[in-house]
Design a protein around this motif. Structure first.
Motif, PDB file in Angstrom:
ATOM      1  N   ARG A  74       0.780  -1.276  -0.111  1.00  0.00           N
ATOM      2  CA  ARG A  74      -0.156  -0.006   0.172  1.00  0.00           C
ATOM      3  C   ARG A  74       0.807   1.193   0.140  1.00  0.00           C
ATOM      4  O   ARG A  74       1.856   1.272   0.548  1.00  0.00           O
ATOM      5  N   VAL A  75       0.278   2.378  -0.768  1.00  0.00           N
ATOM      6  CA  VAL A  75       1.056   3.532  -0.571  1.00  0.00           C
ATOM      7  C   VAL A  75       0.200   4.604  -0.073  1.00  0.00           C
ATOM      8  O   VAL A  75      -1.191   4.554  -0.341  1.00  0.00           O
ATOM      9  N   VAL A  76       0.304   4.784   1.462  1.00  0.00           N
ATOM     10  CA  VAL A  76      -0.632   5.598   2.335  1.00  0.00           C
ATOM     11  C   VAL A  76      -0.267   7.084   2.133  1.00  0.00           C
ATOM     12  O   VAL A  76       1.182   7.185   2.304  1.00  0.00           O
ATOM     13  N   VAL A  77      -1.173   7.954   1.743  1.00  0.00           N
ATOM     14  CA  VAL A  77      -0.638   9.305   1.592  1.00  0.00           C
ATOM     15  C   VAL A  77      -1.664  10.226   2.387  1.00  0.00           C
ATOM     16  O   VAL A  77      -2.821  10.238   2.637  1.00  0.00           O
ATOM     17  N   GLY A  78      -0.985  11.264   3.120  1.00  0.00           N
ATOM     18  CA  GLY A  78      -1.639  12.208   3.999  1.00  0.00           C
ATOM     19  C   GLY A  78      -2.169  13.234   2.777  1.00  0.00           C
ATOM     20  O   GLY A  78      -1.403  13.970   2.096  1.00  0.00           O
ATOM     21  N   VAL A  79      -3.547  13.676   3.057  1.00  0.00           N
ATOM     22  CA  VAL A  79      -4.150  14.580   2.391  1.00  0.00           C
ATOM     23  C   VAL A  79      -4.769  15.846   3.080  1.00  0.00           C
ATOM     24  O   VAL A  79      -5.317  15.355   4.360  1.00  0.00           O
ATOM     25  N   SER A  80      -4.490  16.735   2.598  1.00  0.00           N
ATOM     26  CA  SER A  80      -5.041  18.152   3.437  1.00  0.00           C
ATOM     27  C   SER A  80      -5.927  18.751   2.915  1.00  0.00           C
ATOM     28  O   SER A  80      -6.538  19.722   3.463  1.00  0.00           O
ATOM     29  N   GLY A  81      -5.941  18.859   1.731  1.00  0.00           N
ATOM     30  CA  GLY A  81      -6.898  19.845   0.775  1.00  0.00           C
ATOM     31  C   GLY A  81      -5.859  21.006   0.339  1.00  0.00           C
ATOM     32  O   GLY A  81      -6.474  22.051  -0.245  1.00  0.00           O
ATOM     33  N   SER A  82      -4.755  20.966   0.774  1.00  0.00           N
ATOM     34  CA  SER A  82      -3.674  22.072   0.389  1.00  0.00           C
ATOM     35  C   SER A  82      -3.025  21.664  -0.784  1.00  0.00           C
ATOM     36  O   SER A  82      -3.094  20.639  -1.391  1.00  0.00           O
ATOM     37  N   LEU A  83      -2.360  22.690  -1.383  1.00  0.00           N
ATOM     38  CA  LEU A  83      -1.699  22.479  -2.614  1.00  0.00           C
ATOM     39  C   LEU A  83      -0.456  21.546  -2.448  1.00  0.00           C
ATOM     40  O   LEU A  83      -0.387  20.596  -3.092  1.00  0.00           O
ATOM     41  N   GLY A  84       0.110  21.643  -1.323  1.00  0.00           N
ATOM     42  CA  GLY A  84       1.344  20.632  -0.768  1.00  0.00           C
ATOM     43  C   GLY A  84       0.657  19.373  -0.862  1.00  0.00           C
ATOM     44  O   GLY A  84       1.233  18.280  -1.115  1.00  0.00           O
ATOM     45  N   GLY A  85      -0.469  19.125  -0.391  1.00  0.00           N
ATOM     46  CA  GLY A  85      -1.402  17.733  -0.041  1.00  0.00           C
ATOM     47  C   GLY A  85      -1.649  17.226  -1.318  1.00  0.00           C
ATOM     48  O   GLY A  85      -1.531  16.084  -1.808  1.00  0.00           O
ATOM     49  N   ALA A  86      -1.820  18.207  -2.389  1.00  0.00           N
ATOM     50  CA  ALA A  86      -2.346  17.876  -3.865  1.00  0.00           C
ATOM     51  C   ALA A  86      -0.890  17.394  -4.472  1.00  0.00           C
ATOM     52  O   ALA A  86      -0.986  16.159  -5.072  1.00  0.00           O
ATOM     53  N   THR A  87       0.152  17.932  -4.375  1.00  0.00           N
ATOM     54  CA  THR A  87       1.554  17.316  -4.559  1.00  0.00           C
ATOM     55  C   THR A  87       1.675  16.260  -4.233  1.00  0.00           C
ATOM     56  O   THR A  87       2.434  15.152  -5.186  1.00  0.00           O
ATOM     57  N   ALA A  88       1.644  16.006  -2.926  1.00  0.00           N
ATOM     58  CA  ALA A  88       1.990  14.548  -2.133  1.00  0.00           C
ATOM     59  C   ALA A  88       0.963  13.420  -2.866  1.00  0.00           C
ATOM     60  O   ALA A  88       1.348  12.129  -3.029  1.00  0.00           O
ATOM     61  N   LEU A  89      -0.309  13.785  -3.267  1.00  0.00           N
ATOM     62  CA  LEU A  89      -1.385  12.899  -3.452  1.00  0.00           C
ATOM     63  C   LEU A  89      -1.164  12.445  -5.011  1.00  0.00           C
ATOM     64  O   LEU A  89      -0.883  11.320  -5.343  1.00  0.00           O
ATOM     65  N   GLY A  90      -0.543  13.396  -5.812  1.00  0.00           N
ATOM     66  CA  GLY A  90      -0.151  13.101  -7.240  1.00  0.00           C
ATOM     67  C   GLY A  90       1.317  12.134  -7.153  1.00  0.00           C
ATOM     68  O   GLY A  90       1.277  11.100  -7.917  1.00  0.00           O
ATOM     69  N   ARG A  91       1.953  12.387  -6.276  1.00  0.00           N
ATOM     70  CA  ARG A  91       3.268  11.610  -6.230  1.00  0.00           C
ATOM     71  C   ARG A  91       3.136  10.338  -5.708  1.00  0.00           C
ATOM     72  O   ARG A  91       3.772   9.094  -6.096  1.00  0.00           O
ATOM     73  N   ALA A  92       2.029  10.023  -4.613  1.00  0.00           N
ATOM     74  CA  ALA A  92       1.688   8.742  -4.309  1.00  0.00           C
ATOM     75  C   ALA A  92       1.102   8.067  -5.343  1.00  0.00           C
ATOM     76  O   ALA A  92       1.276   6.553  -5.345  1.00  0.00           O
ATOM     77  N   ALA A  93       0.310   8.733  -6.020  1.00  0.00           N
ATOM     78  CA  ALA A  93      -0.383   7.791  -7.322  1.00  0.00           C
ATOM     79  C   ALA A  93       0.626   7.204  -8.217  1.00  0.00           C
ATOM     80  O   ALA A  93       0.753   6.222  -8.574  1.00  0.00           O
ATOM     81  N   TYR A  94       1.628   8.204  -8.569  1.00  0.00           N
ATOM     82  CA  TYR A  94       2.677   7.668  -9.269  1.00  0.00           C
ATOM     83  C   TYR A  94       3.520   6.518  -8.714  1.00  0.00           C
ATOM     84  O   TYR A  94       3.764   5.535  -9.305  1.00  0.00           O
ATOM     85  N   GLU A  95       3.698   6.677  -7.327  1.00  0.00           N
ATOM     86  CA  GLU A  95       4.431   5.450  -6.815  1.00  0.00           C
ATOM     87  C   GLU A  95       3.598   4.237  -6.713  1.00  0.00           C
ATOM     88  O   GLU A  95       4.221   2.953  -6.753  1.00  0.00           O
ATOM     89  N   ALA A  96       2.271   4.446  -6.292  1.00  0.00           N
ATOM     90  CA  ALA A  96       1.516   3.188  -6.323  1.00  0.00           C
ATOM     91  C   ALA A  96       1.389   2.604  -7.763  1.00  0.00           C
ATOM     92  O   ALA A  96       1.519   1.262  -7.922  1.00  0.00           O
ATOM     93  N   ARG A  97       1.310   3.312  -8.850  1.00  0.00           N
ATOM     94  CA  ARG A  97       1.163   2.677 -10.082  1.00  0.00           C
ATOM     95  C   ARG A  97       2.653   1.895 -10.366  1.00  0.00           C
ATOM     96  O   ARG A  97       2.418   0.873 -11.037  1.00  0.00           O
ATOM     97  N   SER A  98       3.710   2.563 -10.052  1.00  0.00           N
ATOM     98  CA  SER A  98       5.014   2.115 -10.335  1.00  0.00           C
ATOM     99  C   SER A  98       5.237   0.866  -9.743  1.00  0.00           C
ATOM    100  O   SER A  98       6.265   0.108 -10.124  1.00  0.00           O
ATOM    101  N   ARG A  99       4.797   0.734  -8.506  1.00  0.00           N
ATOM    102  CA  ARG A  99       5.118  -0.592  -7.392  1.00  0.00           C
ATOM    103  C   ARG A  99       3.923  -1.530  -7.491  1.00  0.00           C
ATOM    104  O   ARG A  99       3.981  -2.523  -6.943  1.00  0.00           O
ATOM    105  N   GLY A 100       2.970  -1.277  -8.456  1.00  0.00           N
ATOM    106  CA  GLY A 100       1.885  -2.052  -8.417  1.00  0.00           C
ATOM    107  C   GLY A 100       1.119  -2.164  -7.130  1.00  0.00           C
ATOM    108  O   GLY A 100       0.543  -3.240  -6.617  1.00  0.00           O
ATOM    109  N   ALA A 101       0.896  -0.969  -6.400  1.00  0.00           N
ATOM    110  CA  ALA A 101       0.488  -1.064  -5.005  1.00  0.00           C
ATOM    111  C   ALA A 101      -0.861  -0.329  -4.993  1.00  0.00           C
ATOM    112  O   ALA A 101      -1.093   0.178  -5.858  1.00  0.00           O
ATOM    113  N   GLU A 102      -1.468  -0.602  -3.880  1.00  0.00           N
ATOM    114  CA  GLU A 102      -2.790  -0.020  -3.579  1.00  0.00           C
ATOM    115  C   GLU A 102      -2.643   1.513  -3.153  1.00  0.00           C
ATOM    116  O   GLU A 102      -1.695   1.812  -2.487  1.00  0.00           O
TER     117      GLU A 102
END
Length: 188
Positions: free
Chosen positions: A11-39
């Motif tokens: 699993r790739v667990v990502v902290g989401v806050s509704g901020s611009l920084g949180g959106a950047t982290a969420l985008g990177r987490a999606a990339y990591e999950a895709r590349s690792r075959g994770a949830e």
């Protein structure tokens, strides 16, 4: 010949806050999950406005907890829409609104073997560090899984500068901003 593959992550667990920084982290987490075959597990932590301790001691505010949780879920859905255009991330996993302080809630959620915790590592001045606890610092110090701290988008500082200029009603030099926007490479 050995392949250079990322370690197995469930699993790739990502902290989401509704901020611009949180959106950047969420985008990177999606990339990591895709590349690792994770949830992908986006997590928004929430607390009652007066804090969890006070809320638990006074049952009269318990009925408000449902409303605060509903608002947290709405904020989580809005964050997903901003990054993915909807609530479907295109990845397996589950979005959660978790009651508790952000740092401890993220560390608890990312407690399985094989998890990766992704957090936004925003820029913070001395005053902010002194007055508000750092979620990223807490996660880095207490997580039992690997932690990926994502720096803010390069445009975040520019956006903050524009916002300050608007508040002070200072003139904005758009030529400098246009030049900077053209120099930023597209994100992955």
């Amino acid at each position: 010949m050995s392949e250079n593959r990322p370690p197995s992550v469930s699993r790739v667990v990502v902290g989401v806050s509704g901020s611009l920084g949180g959106a950047t982290a969420l985008g990177r987490a999606a990339y990591e999950a895709r590349s690792r075959g994770a949830e992908l597990w986006p997590v928004l932590a929430w607390e009652p406005p007066e804090g969890d301790v006070v809320s638990r001691r006074f049952p009269a505010s318990a009925h408000m907890a449902e409303e605060w949780e509903r608002l947290a879920r709405e904020r989580l859905i809005e964050a997903l829409r901003e990054v993915f255009g909807g609530t479907d991330t295109g990845l397996p996993g589950q979005a959660l609104a978790v009651r508790g302080a952000p740092g401890p809630a993220l560390v608890r959620t990312a407690g399985r073997a094989g998890d990766l915790l992704v957090i936004g590592a925003g820029r913070r001045g001395r005053l902010r560090r002194a007055l508000w606890p750092s979620v990223s610092r807490h996660c880095l110090a207490h997580a039992t899984c690997p932690v990926l701290a994502v720096p803010p988008s390069p445009l975040q500082a520019d956006l903050a500068s524009v916002h300050r200029r608007n508040i002070w009603r200072l003139r904005l030099n758009t030529r400098d901003l246009e030049r900077e926007l053209r120099s930023v490479p597209p994100e992955v």
